[in-house]
Design an enzyme around this catalytic site. Structure first.
Site, PDB file in Angstrom:
ATOM      1  N   ASP A   1       0.821  -1.218   0.000  1.00 14.86           N
ATOM      2  CA  ASP A   1       0.000   0.000   0.000  1.00 14.86           C
ATOM      3  C   ASP A   1       0.851   1.262   0.000  1.00 14.86           C
ATOM      4  OD1 ASP A   1       0.795  -0.925   2.584  1.00 14.86           O
ATOM      5  OD2 ASP A   1      -0.402   0.667   3.481  1.00 14.86           O
ATOM      6  N   GLU A   2       0.260   2.313  -0.500  1.00 15.96           N
ATOM      7  CA  GLU A   2       0.780   3.684  -0.364  1.00 15.96           C
ATOM      8  C   GLU A   2       2.270   3.813  -0.662  1.00 15.96           C
ATOM      9  OE1 GLU A   2      -2.184   5.334   3.113  1.00 15.96           O
ATOM     10  OE2 GLU A   2      -0.514   4.088   3.752  1.00 15.96           O
TER      11      GLU A   2
HETATM   12  C1  TNX Z   1      -3.916   3.809   5.659  1.00 14.86           C
HETATM   13  S1  TNX Z   1      -4.938   1.111   5.050  1.00 14.86           S
HETATM   14  C2  TNX Z   1      -2.902   2.870   5.708  1.00 14.86           C
HETATM   15  C3  TNX Z   1      -2.142   2.720   6.941  1.00 14.86           C
HETATM   16  C4  TNX Z   1      -2.574   3.686   7.998  1.00 14.86           C
HETATM   17  C5  TNX Z   1      -4.068   3.802   7.996  1.00 14.86           C
HETATM   18  C6  TNX Z   1      -4.611   4.650   9.095  1.00 14.86           C
HETATM   19  C7  TNX Z   1      -3.574   1.015   4.446  1.00 14.86           C
HETATM   20  C8  TNX Z   1      -3.375  -0.109   3.568  1.00 14.86           C
HETATM   21  N1  TNX Z   1      -2.674   1.947   4.725  1.00 14.86           N
HETATM   22  O1  TNX Z   1      -0.774   2.856   6.692  1.00 14.86           O
HETATM   23  O2  TNX Z   1      -2.118   3.227   9.222  1.00 14.86           O
HETATM   24  O3  TNX Z   1      -4.469   4.321   6.777  1.00 14.86           O
HETATM   25  O4  TNX Z   1      -5.990   4.607   9.140  1.00 14.86           O
END
Ligand code: TNX
Length: 510
Positions: A322-323
């Protein structure tokens, strides 16, 4: 003579009568079970638990379930409840047996005056039957309270194969004992998967013997700069075994190629510029990446996946994904493709956050839907299954309302009803029942520092996610659920669980 002395004999008699009077004859069908079973039929009368009650089991593979149930009945009653192997059915006691013709997680429970039988499609089925039985009893009997279980029958099986929660031990570290308590929360509601988010920018939490600085350096801090911590491999094995006794599969996540500052700070060679960054103790996301075109990166991933996979009996390995905002798209795709091969070579099935669908998914992989529908549909088109964790409904780190502390609110507020009242099979157009492996409720811990805060965010939402995973959609409604949940307030109190007293729930306490 003062008043209390004069009243003494009468008070004594009243207390005696109260202790001996039968409990209000609640019938089985109106017992507030969560998750709601498929069918419950009531009969007149009750089974009485006593110190002579024995938990029998018809094959050795049920010994652990019998021991677990007897232990719990002992906690409830304060009595010593024994277990015994017994091939043929008894006429009294509690009798556990398996029936191979039933679906593996299904169970049938028949409660008679002298005999309770729990028949499971597998030991897991018996374990779920035992949880249902325990919910027909108080958490702890009062002085002299008779423990009556209303007669009747329960037929039950889960809607989804995967019913889980995630715990982020990277942002704030949680000790083995805390993780075990969390596992007990899941077990009580028939959940069967615990996803452990073991690494992130702020901390690396699992010992890797071939890369020891990951925990020495990368595990030393947590969000806010307080001391971190990590699981030794022995700790992790202990967690895996504790979960397995409760029919819960551990799904380990090593988040890559982003969310890796702790690893990058521990080993300079994992960085493209060869320089290790400082440890990070803030709560921003999306700034770190492993160097996707260095071979050492893949040696690192191979070692890490190999060591963690070897300690993990469950079928899945979660690669995060993710991200990764600072990884070029092509580099990201190349990286995820290679990592999937590594995971497959170590005998595990791939799970990743929905972004991994940008890569070419290997057979048998699962995409965890959290935010992006397009990604998820792309995963489906490649034949992947979907694990449903929509942030706006299922994120237990979201605040209940504007006044909640701790918690975040980027995906909105999630009051208890909002968390409960949705159906994974109709939530997103194009994602159907057949594509869905199950549901998972994540708890990210940027703002959650200890068990008290953890419990407050998890309860009372967790039982709702368990019910979404277990109970067929046609058999559940918010109106009915909130009244059942109301009856669990006292149970939560008796378990010393710190929970949010949502104004949406008509709480009932003794
Ligand atoms: C998004 S959900 C993220 C996390 C954060 C979260 C906080 C996801 C795959 N990545 O790194 O902790 O939001 O709500």
């Amino acid at each position: 003579m003062n008043l209390s002395k004069r009243l003494f004999p009468y008070l004594t008699i009243l207390t005696f009568l109260a202790a001996c009077s039968p409990q209000p004859a609640t019938d089985l069908a109106s017992t507030a079970f969560i998750p709601k079973p498929n069918t419950v039929v009531s009969d007149d009368g009750a089974f009485k638990l006593s110190s002579s009650t024995v938990v029998y089991y018809n094959t050795n593979e049920l010994e652990a379930e019998a021991t677990y149930l007897a232990g719990k009945l002992g906690e409830v009653s304060g009595m010593d409840i024994s277990t015994r192997p017994q091939e043929t059915l008894m006429s009294e006691g509690i009798y556990l047996e398996t029936d191979e013709d039933m679906e593996s997680e299904a169970y049938a429970m028949v409660i008679g005056k002298k005999l309770i039988t729990i028949t499971g499609g597998s030991p897991a089925g018996c374990f779920y039957g035992a949880q249902t039985l325990l919910q027909a009893l108080p958490v702890k009997a009062g002085e002299g309270e008779r423990l009556l279980i209303p007669k009747g029958e329960v037929l039950d099986k889960p809607e989804y194969a995967y019913r889980g929660a995630m715990l982020d031990v990277a942002r704030h570290f949680f000790e083995v004992a805390d993780v075990k308590r969390f596992i007990d929360f899941l077990a009580a509601y028939k959940m069967n998967a615990l996803h452990l988010h073991l690494s992130d920018d702020q901390g690396w939490r699992i010992e890797i013997k071939s890369w020891p600085k990951l925990t020495e350096t990368g595990g030393s801090k947590e969000v806010g700069g307080t001391d971190g911590g990590f699981f030794t491999q022995e700790d992790y094995k202990d967690i895996v075994a504790y979960a397995a006794e409760r029919h819960i599969t551990i799904v380990p996540e090593i988040d890559m190629p982003g969310h890796t500052n702790a690893a990058l700070a521990s080993y300079a060679e994992l960085n493209c510029d060869g320089k290790a960054p400082e440890l990070y103790t803030g709560i921003e996301v999306g700034f770190s990446t492993l160097c996707t075109d260095k071979e050492v990166t893949y040696e690192f991933v191979d070692d890490v996946v190999g060591e963690v996979a070897a300690l993990t009996p469950g079928p899945w390995f979660h690669i995060g994904g993710d991200e990764s905002h600072v990884t070029e798209h092509d580099d990201y795709v190349y990286f995820v493709n290679r990592v999937q091969d590594i995971v497959t070579r170590h005998g595990k099935k791939v799970i990743g956050w929905d972004e991994i669908a940008n890569a070419k998914l290997v057979d048998g992989s699962t995409v965890q839907f959290w935010a992006d529908i397009e990604n998820t549909v792309m995963g489906l088109q490649q034949g992947a299954q979907v694990l449903m964790s929509p942030a706006a409904r299922a994120y237990m780190d979201m605040k209940y309302d504007s006044t909640t502390t701790p918690g975040l609110d980027w995906a909105g507020y999630i009051e208890v009803g909002h968390g409960y009242d949705w159906d994974p099979a109709t939530y997103v157009d194009g994602i159907d029942r057949d594509n869905i492996l199950g549901i998972e409720a994540p708890l990210w811990t940027e703002t959650i520092t200890n068990m008290e805060e953890l419990e407050y965010m998890v309860f009372p939402r967790l039982p709702g996610y368990a019910e979404i995973g277990w109970t067929a959609p046609g058999n559940r409604s918010w109106k009915d659920y909130k009244n059942r949940l109301a009856m669990h307030g006292q149970r939560l109190k008796d378990k010393n669980i710190n929970f949010y007293k949502s104004p949406e729930i008509p709480w009932k306490e003794n």
